[in-house]
Design an enzyme around this catalytic site. Sequence first.
Site, PDB file in Angstrom:
ATOM      1  N   GLY A  89       0.831  -1.185   0.000  1.00  0.00           N
ATOM      2  CA  GLY A  89       0.000   0.000   0.000  1.00  0.00           C
ATOM      3  C   GLY A  89       0.875   1.247   0.000  1.00  0.00           C
ATOM      4  O   GLY A  89       2.092   1.174  -0.153  1.00  0.00           O
ATOM      5  N   ASP A  91       0.929   5.733   1.443  1.00  0.00           N
ATOM      6  CA  ASP A  91       0.284   6.894   2.057  1.00  0.00           C
ATOM      7  C   ASP A  91      -0.127   7.902   0.987  1.00  0.00           C
ATOM      8  O   ASP A  91      -1.164   8.543   1.101  1.00  0.00           O
ATOM      9  CB  ASP A  91       1.230   7.551   3.064  1.00  0.00           C
ATOM     10  CG  ASP A  91       1.589   6.604   4.195  1.00  0.00           C
ATOM     11  OD1 ASP A  91       0.672   6.038   4.804  1.00  0.00           O
ATOM     12  OD2 ASP A  91       2.794   6.424   4.456  1.00  0.00           O
ATOM     13  N   GLU A 110       9.797  -2.696   3.791  1.00  0.00           N
ATOM     14  CA  GLU A 110       9.008  -2.622   2.560  1.00  0.00           C
ATOM     15  C   GLU A 110       9.895  -2.260   1.372  1.00  0.00           C
ATOM     16  O   GLU A 110       9.728  -2.796   0.272  1.00  0.00           O
ATOM     17  CB  GLU A 110       7.886  -1.598   2.728  1.00  0.00           C
ATOM     18  CG  GLU A 110       6.790  -2.062   3.677  1.00  0.00           C
ATOM     19  CD  GLU A 110       5.821  -0.953   4.046  1.00  0.00           C
ATOM     20  OE1 GLU A 110       4.725  -1.285   4.518  1.00  0.00           O
ATOM     21  OE2 GLU A 110       6.154   0.231   3.871  1.00  0.00           O
TER      22      GLU A 110
END
Length: 230
Positions: A89, A91, A110
């Site tokens: 995902g 932000d 990540e």
Amino acid sequence: MKDASSNASAKRAAGEAAAELVSNRMVVGLGTGSTVAWTIKRLGERVREEGLDFYGVPTSFQAEELAIESNISLTSLNQHPVLDLAIDGADQVSWDLMAIKGGGAAHTREKVVSCSARAFVIVADQSKFVERLSWPVPVEVLPFAAKLAGRLLEEMGGRPVLRLGRMKDGPVITDNGNFVMDVDFGIIEDPRSIAARISPIPGVVEHGIFDNLDELYLAREDGVERIKRR
């Protein structure tokens, strides 16, 4: 304005759509956050319903726990240093597929996982899609170097704030045992330039600017749009 339920539905749509990219014998990086959680859950359903056979490499304790609950077989970068795919995902994601990540304080792992993958895909709802990045940049720093890093980030024009825990006194501690500073640079005209200036700061472990995204699964009101890097 979208309500919370429609936003949750959009996250689910994007997350589940990206799960269809995974096929048998793949090794896949599993990201962290509320949208990619739907990817992990859908992959678990495919394991149960279709017999999908793949390995996952989680980027955080949270992702690992959800993958285990979903009956996904796990492995590590030590065993599989090159991944077929990483799904995560964000932000914020800009139109040119630059991203800011790290709201879950997992951006170091990540980034390692995404850079280990042949293809990197982000799943997001439309609220995360912007013309220019403006989200505060998460920067993981060694606790010993927090004061120095903060001062040098300020000299760059940023406004660093040490991220504090919500259910504990004191700072958030990453899975790597470090602090996170959220650094507000306002509207970021040149993300790569900012990234290049943050990286050499002594004590900085990793920042949350990602420039290695190959494809975005963007949930809009009328469905999921796939946007590939040009």
